[in-house]
Design an enzyme around this catalytic site. Structure first.
Site, PDB file in Angstrom:
ATOM      1  N   GLY A  82       0.810  -1.203   0.000  1.00  0.00           N
ATOM      2  CA  GLY A  82       0.000   0.000   0.000  1.00  0.00           C
ATOM      3  C   GLY A  82       0.843   1.252   0.000  1.00  0.00           C
ATOM      4  N   GLY A  84       0.297   5.819   0.464  1.00  0.00           N
ATOM      5  CA  GLY A  84      -0.625   6.919   0.735  1.00  0.00           C
ATOM      6  C   GLY A  84       0.126   8.174   1.079  1.00  0.00           C
ATOM      7  N   GLY A  85      -0.589   9.157   1.614  1.00  0.00           N
ATOM      8  CA  GLY A  85       0.031  10.434   1.917  1.00  0.00           C
ATOM      9  C   GLY A  85       1.085  10.356   3.007  1.00  0.00           C
ATOM     10  CG  MET A  86       0.166   9.390   6.809  1.00  0.00           C
ATOM     11  SD  MET A  86       0.691  11.012   7.390  1.00  0.00           S
ATOM     12  CE  MET A  86       1.885  10.562   8.632  1.00  0.00           C
ATOM     13  CB  VAL A  89       2.080  -0.166   3.981  1.00  0.00           C
ATOM     14  CG1 VAL A  89       1.987  -1.312   4.990  1.00  0.00           C
ATOM     15  CG2 VAL A  89       1.541   1.120   4.591  1.00  0.00           C
ATOM     16  CE  LYS A 104       1.366   4.652   6.459  1.00  0.00           C
ATOM     17  NZ  LYS A 104      -0.097   4.711   6.473  1.00  0.00           N
ATOM     18  CG  ASP A 198      -6.209  11.288   7.966  1.00  0.00           C
ATOM     19  OD1 ASP A 198      -7.133  11.850   7.341  1.00  0.00           O
ATOM     20  OD2 ASP A 198      -5.224  10.782   7.397  1.00  0.00           O
ATOM     21  CE  LYS A 200      -7.336   9.399   4.599  1.00  0.00           C
ATOM     22  NZ  LYS A 200      -6.603  10.449   3.895  1.00  0.00           N
ATOM     23  CG  ASN A 203      -6.369   6.152   7.461  1.00  0.00           C
ATOM     24  OD1 ASN A 203      -5.472   5.581   6.857  1.00  0.00           O
ATOM     25  ND2 ASN A 203      -6.346   7.453   7.710  1.00  0.00           N
TER      26      ASN A 203
END
Length: 248
Positions: A82, A84-86, A89, A104, A198, A200, A203
């Site tokens: 995966g 994402g913005g952070m 993973v 992560k 956060d 959504k 997540n």
């Protein structure tokens, strides 16, 4: 040979170049001579070398496992699962315990300053104290080379954003069940002084047993404080948000 050389370097007028090109197409000896000139042409050599460099750089297409993870002494990194913005993973396996975990790797933007690194470690320490069936467990936080990573429970499931994208809106009863599970997990964390900030569908992971797992507790607060030269950032879905604000 001089004319062929001038043609190879693009120094002939257009009319003369067309005549030479037509001749080369019908004359094998001249064609072989052109090939030899191309082999000796330093410009052609440079272009070929640049092409090879681009191919090498293109290999890191987001699926390549970073060297610090490949060489990690405790975790055998297997694949990316995966992004994402952070950060990204990766699925990995604890070498000694033979247990699947998720690594992560935090985006360098979030931990570029020492105070951000310190805050990351504090938040993860707090998140690791959360023990609830609807919250993904944080096992450890460490640094591998120049990478800062969070070691988490590996969840074999699909996030709700992907589920809705592929299958459309969920049946009301199922949606209510998932919302209820997420709310119970959030209430548990809130009772212990933690706010996710956060929440959504991206997540919220759902396992094969239809258990909802909340991801990324403790990471939302890593967003750096806004400054005049960088007031905006992007979240995982590409939406602009003010850095340091409540997200989601």
């Amino acid at each position: 040979t001089k004319q062929l050389s001038a043609f190879a370097l693009g120094q002939l007028p257009l009319t003369a170049a067309k005549e030479v090109e037509e001749h080369i197409n019908a004359c094998d000896p001249c064609c072989e001579t052109m090939m030899g000139l191309a082999d000796e042409d330093t410009f052609v050599d440079l272009v070929q070398r640049v092409g090879k460099m681009q191919l090498e750089l293109g290999k890191d297409d987001g699926h390549t496992i970073p060297a610090p993870l490949q060489q990690h002494p405790r975790y055998q990194c297997e694949e990316i699962v995966g992004r994402g913005g952070m950060g990204r993973v990766y699925k990995a396996r604890h070498r000694m315990m033979d247990r699947a975990v998720a690594l992560k790797v935090i985006h360098s933007e979030w931990v570029r300053k020492q105070e951000a690194i310190d805050r990351f470690r504090r938040e993860v320490k707090t998140a690791a104290s959360l023990d609830h069936p609807n919250i993904v467990t944080a096992h450890d936080a460490e640094q591998a080379g120049d990478l800062h990573l969070l070691v988490m429970e590996y969840v074999d499931g699909v996030d709700l954003a992907k589920t809705v994208q592929e299958s459309g809106p969920l049946p009301v009863e199922q949606a209510c069940d998932y919302i209820c599970q997420a709310a119970i997990g959030l209430q548990y964390a809130h009772d212990r002084g933690m706010v996710h900030r956060d929440i959504k569908p991206h997540n919220l992971m759902v396992t094969s047993d239809n258990v909802v797992k909340i991801l990324d507790f403790g990471l939302a607060s890593l967003a750096p404080q806004s400054s005049p030269d960088e007031p905006l950032s992007q979240d995982a879905d590409g939406n602009l948000t003010i850095a340091g604000s409540i997200m989601g």
